[in-house]
Scaffold this motif. Sequence first.
Motif, mmCIF file in Angstrom:
data_model
loop_
_atom_site.group_PDB
_atom_site.id
_atom_site.type_symbol
_atom_site.label_atom_id
_atom_site.label_comp_id
_atom_site.label_asym_id
_atom_site.label_seq_id
_atom_site.Cartn_x
_atom_site.Cartn_y
_atom_site.Cartn_z
ATOM 1 N N LEU A 398 0.828 -1.211 0.000
ATOM 2 C CA LEU A 398 0.000 0.000 0.000
ATOM 3 C C LEU A 398 0.861 1.260 0.000
ATOM 4 C CD1 LEU A 398 -2.741 -1.152 2.542
ATOM 5 C CD2 LEU A 398 -3.007 -0.820 0.076
ATOM 6 N N GLU A 399 1.972 1.222 0.731
ATOM 7 C CA GLU A 399 2.873 2.376 0.757
ATOM 8 C C GLU A 399 3.511 2.618 -0.611
ATOM 9 O OE1 GLU A 399 5.645 1.462 3.793
ATOM 10 O OE2 GLU A 399 4.243 1.806 5.462
ATOM 11 N N ASN A 400 3.883 1.546 -1.272
ATOM 12 C CA ASN A 400 4.534 1.687 -2.576
ATOM 13 C C ASN A 400 3.558 2.119 -3.666
ATOM 14 O OD1 ASN A 400 7.527 0.773 -2.639
ATOM 15 N ND2 ASN A 400 6.562 -0.736 -1.316
ATOM 16 N N LEU A 401 2.331 1.625 -3.607
ATOM 17 C CA LEU A 401 1.364 1.983 -4.643
ATOM 18 C C LEU A 401 0.890 3.426 -4.479
ATOM 19 C CD1 LEU A 401 -0.761 -1.279 -4.819
ATOM 20 C CD2 LEU A 401 0.840 -0.429 -6.518
ATOM 21 N N ASP A 402 0.538 3.796 -3.282
ATOM 22 C CA ASP A 402 0.146 5.175 -2.980
ATOM 23 C C ASP A 402 -0.866 5.723 -3.992
ATOM 24 O OD1 ASP A 402 0.097 7.563 -1.583
ATOM 25 O OD2 ASP A 402 1.831 8.401 -2.658
ATOM 26 N N GLY A 403 -1.932 4.946 -4.231
ATOM 27 C CA GLY A 403 -2.996 5.400 -5.116
ATOM 28 C C GLY A 403 -2.729 5.221 -6.594
ATOM 29 N N LYS A 404 -1.648 4.522 -6.970
ATOM 30 C CA LYS A 404 -1.299 4.386 -8.383
ATOM 31 C C LYS A 404 -2.118 3.308 -9.105
ATOM 32 C CE LYS A 404 3.477 5.833 -7.539
ATOM 33 N NZ LYS A 404 4.891 5.398 -7.531
ATOM 34 N N CYS A 405 -2.590 2.306 -8.346
ATOM 35 C CA CYS A 405 -3.354 1.225 -8.964
ATOM 36 C C CYS A 405 -4.431 0.758 -7.998
ATOM 37 C CB CYS A 405 -2.434 0.068 -9.352
ATOM 38 S SG CYS A 405 -3.311 -1.308 -10.151
#
Length: 429
Positions: A398-405
């Motif tokens: 979740l930290e790495n995606l940060d709303g990207k997908c």
Amino acid sequence: MGSRVRQGRRLQKMMTCLCQGVPLKGEDETVPSSESLAIREFYSSTASGRSRLDGEIEMGSDSGNIDEAELSLRESGILDNEEATALLGRDEYQQGNIEAALRVYERINIGAVTPRMRISLAKSRERRKKHSHYYAAPPMSIYTAGLLLEAIFLKAKCLQVLGRFKEAAQTCKVILDVVESSSPEGLPQNFGNEYKLQETLSKAVELLPELWKLADSPREVILSYRRAILHQWNLDAKIIAKIQKEFVVFLLYSEGEAIPSNLRSHMDSSFVPKNNLEEAILLLMILLRKISLNKIEWDPSILDHLSFALSVSGDLSTLANQWEELLPGTINRRERYQALALCYYGAGNDLVALNLLRKLLSSREDPNHVPALLMASKICCEHPDLAKDGASLAHRVLENLDGKCYQLESLASCLLGVSLSGTLKICHF
């Protein structure tokens, strides 16, 4: 008129080439004079081919000019009927006159010349093998045999261009029949190279399966591929690998009927494939072995096809072994870790897969690899004692995606919920 002038010039050039340095034909001479220097020069000079500069194909030609040219060549005493026809047919083909070339080639009685070619090739092979000069003269010279084999190949190409695919395949098959029957145990190294025999044979071996594909004859496609692989044709290693790979693609994706195979000679073990899928897997493993021995260059599509085939068969442990056996540096180390983790996870070795993913997610590799984080979290969710690790891995996603997908975030949230639920159960007990 222009066509007649061009034909006359080509005939004049051919005659000039053939007439230079040709000895007189004695009464007791049994070998055709095509063994003369002139024939050799003309054969080598035209073998590379000439084509029209504009790239167009002329589908018609004056048959009267062809008759005149052939008659002149035969009356000169330099060539016999088959040689003259083969040379004229090649000239028409190289000029782009496909229909005219086919008309010329159809004058060659293939049924009548093939027995003579078989005997001539067999005797030539025996003469080379035993280093003896006391054999009776063959029915035709090796040069003539080479010319006729090339003529048969070019006839097949003409039929292919004209859309007569089944006839083209049947014609091309004659070349393999002649060579195979004259040398059942395989051709010796460098046999016929100076006469373009090997070049013609290699092209015919490659072309035959493609012609059967165009003719919509899947059974013949499989049989021709197996014939290309199993018989000793002295093909280049790259050509053999190309044929094997094309065969694999056909076996995996054509949905053709399974035909009992005889690939035992390719493996040291007694394993014989029972269906198309097993045969494709066997060939792919042979290709990987060649790569590991540096006989052919690395081709990533081979491993892609093998991954698909073994996944369909459900034998992921074997796939993992193939990945393990790849030489270091063949593929990216991170890709290797992920592929191995998928294989072992699919084979039921969850903890082995998790250890591989941890290596991939280490600070030395790629700690933010989202697919690896998701897979590791899923494995942890399936083991209650690892639920805490699963929740931590899901948080990292979740930290790495940060709303990207949104889709991957939803999956990570689901894994997080399952992991936290498992943690609470452990605490409760």
